[in-house]
Design an enzyme around this catalytic site. Structure first.
Site, short mmCIF file in Angstrom:
data_model
loop_
_atom_site.label_atom_id
_atom_site.label_comp_id
_atom_site.label_asym_id
_atom_site.label_seq_id
_atom_site.Cartn_x
_atom_site.Cartn_y
_atom_site.Cartn_z
CB THR A 46 -0.95 -0.02 1.21
OG1 THR A 46 -1.69 -1.26 1.19
CG2 THR A 46 -1.92 1.14 1.18
NE ARG A 139 -0.74 -7.02 -3.74
CZ ARG A 139 -0.81 -6.03 -4.61
NH1 ARG A 139 0.12 -5.89 -5.54
NH2 ARG A 139 -1.79 -5.15 -4.55
CB ILE A 204 -1.67 -5.41 8.53
CG1 ILE A 204 -0.96 -5.93 9.79
CG2 ILE A 204 -0.84 -4.31 7.86
CD1 ILE A 204 0.38 -6.58 9.53
#
Length: 292
Positions: A46, A139, A204
């Site tokens: 992020t 990912r 998170i």
């Protein structure tokens, strides 16, 4: 060792004419801590850590540490697919004042489970900081098998797992291993309630960049009133869904721009959201805040 309980935020990195906007970053860190964040995670997905150079990364760590001033732990993403380079950078992050590091599974030159154990162990033993493992197969096309988590958790520095699989069966398998003092954090905002139901220690979060107090309240409420926690989650769920309109972190960057903690810039290969997609997110945020 539990670094935090509840909500940590994977903070965005603001840019201004291509350069990191450190002043805005500091303001955002202060806003997040003032509004209940239990930890700040710097230089992650992020935060566009993969397109930051080392000087930028270390400066962001130093500023987060300075602003926090010991109020919350600063966790820093230092993982890569190069073990030696990760050790070198993690040692610099440690010198900059980080409280812990997060290590993603190797990507592209992915390894096997024995390789994961060797990779993570070498880094943890060399750096001597608390380590959060990061399992995000969407990912990396690589997962940390539960038994591998168990072996790694025997290392005194490896203290937690960020589980972004979204698979509650995986979480249950890890929980069944009976690892004491090993924290489990969700990496998916959209599944925190089932994660908490199964004994997860927190999240998170991405959406917490914009609604930190509200997202922490869900965790705090769950312990005493799960039904009310579900109601609070159901209220924010449309905003979380709206942030899925494109690849993270492009949508959250558009939202925090609206709040004054960015100006819409991202670094290639990311590109700013289409105007229509930004409007969807902004409308979802206004509806959540009762401003629609």
């Amino acid at each position: 060792m539990t670094l935090f309980r509840g909500t940590a935020v994977a903070i965005t990195t603001p840019f201004k004419e291509g350069a990191v906007d450190y002043e805005t970053f500091e303001r955002h860190v202060e806003f997040l801590i003032d509004n209940g964040m239990q930890s700040i995670f710097v230089n992650g997905t992020t935060g566009e850590g993969s397109t930051l150079n080392e000087e930028e990364k270390l400066k962001l760590v130093e500023l987060a540490v300075k602003v926090s001033d010991g109020r919350v732990p600063i966790i820093v993403g230092t993982g890569s697919n190069n073990t030696a380079a990760t050790i070198e950078h993690s040692l610099k992050v440690k010198e900059a004042g980080a409280d812990a590091i997060m290590l993603i599974t190797p990507y592209y030159n992915k390894t096997n489970q024995r390789g994961l154990i060797a990779h993570f162990t070498a880094i943890a033993d060399a750096v001597e900081l608390p380590v959060v493992l990061y399992n995000v197969p969407a990912r990396t096309n690589m997962t940390i098998e539960p038994e591998t988590v168990k072996i790694l958790g025997e290392n005194k520095y490896i203290v937690a797992l960020k589980d972004a699989t979204g698979d509650m069966n995986y979480l249950e398998q890890v929980k069944e291993l009976g690892m004491e003092d090993f924290a489990l954090y969700s990496g998916n905002d959209d599944s925190i309630i089932p994660f908490y139901e199964r004994g997860g220690d927190g999240v998170i979060s991405v959406v917490a960049n914009a609604v930190p107090a509200e997202f922490q309240a869900i965790y705090e409420t769950y312990a005493s009133d799960p039904a009310e926690a579900q109601r609070l989650f159901d209220k924010v769920s449309p905003l979380i869904d709206a942030l899925g309109i494109d690849v993270n972190p492009m949508p959250i960057k558009a939202l925090v721009t609206e709040l004054g903690y960015a100006n819409g810039e991202v670094r290639l290969p990311l590109v700013p959201l289409e105007a229509a997609d930004s409007k969807v997110i902004h409308e979802a945020y206004k509806a959540y805040k009762g401003e629609a």
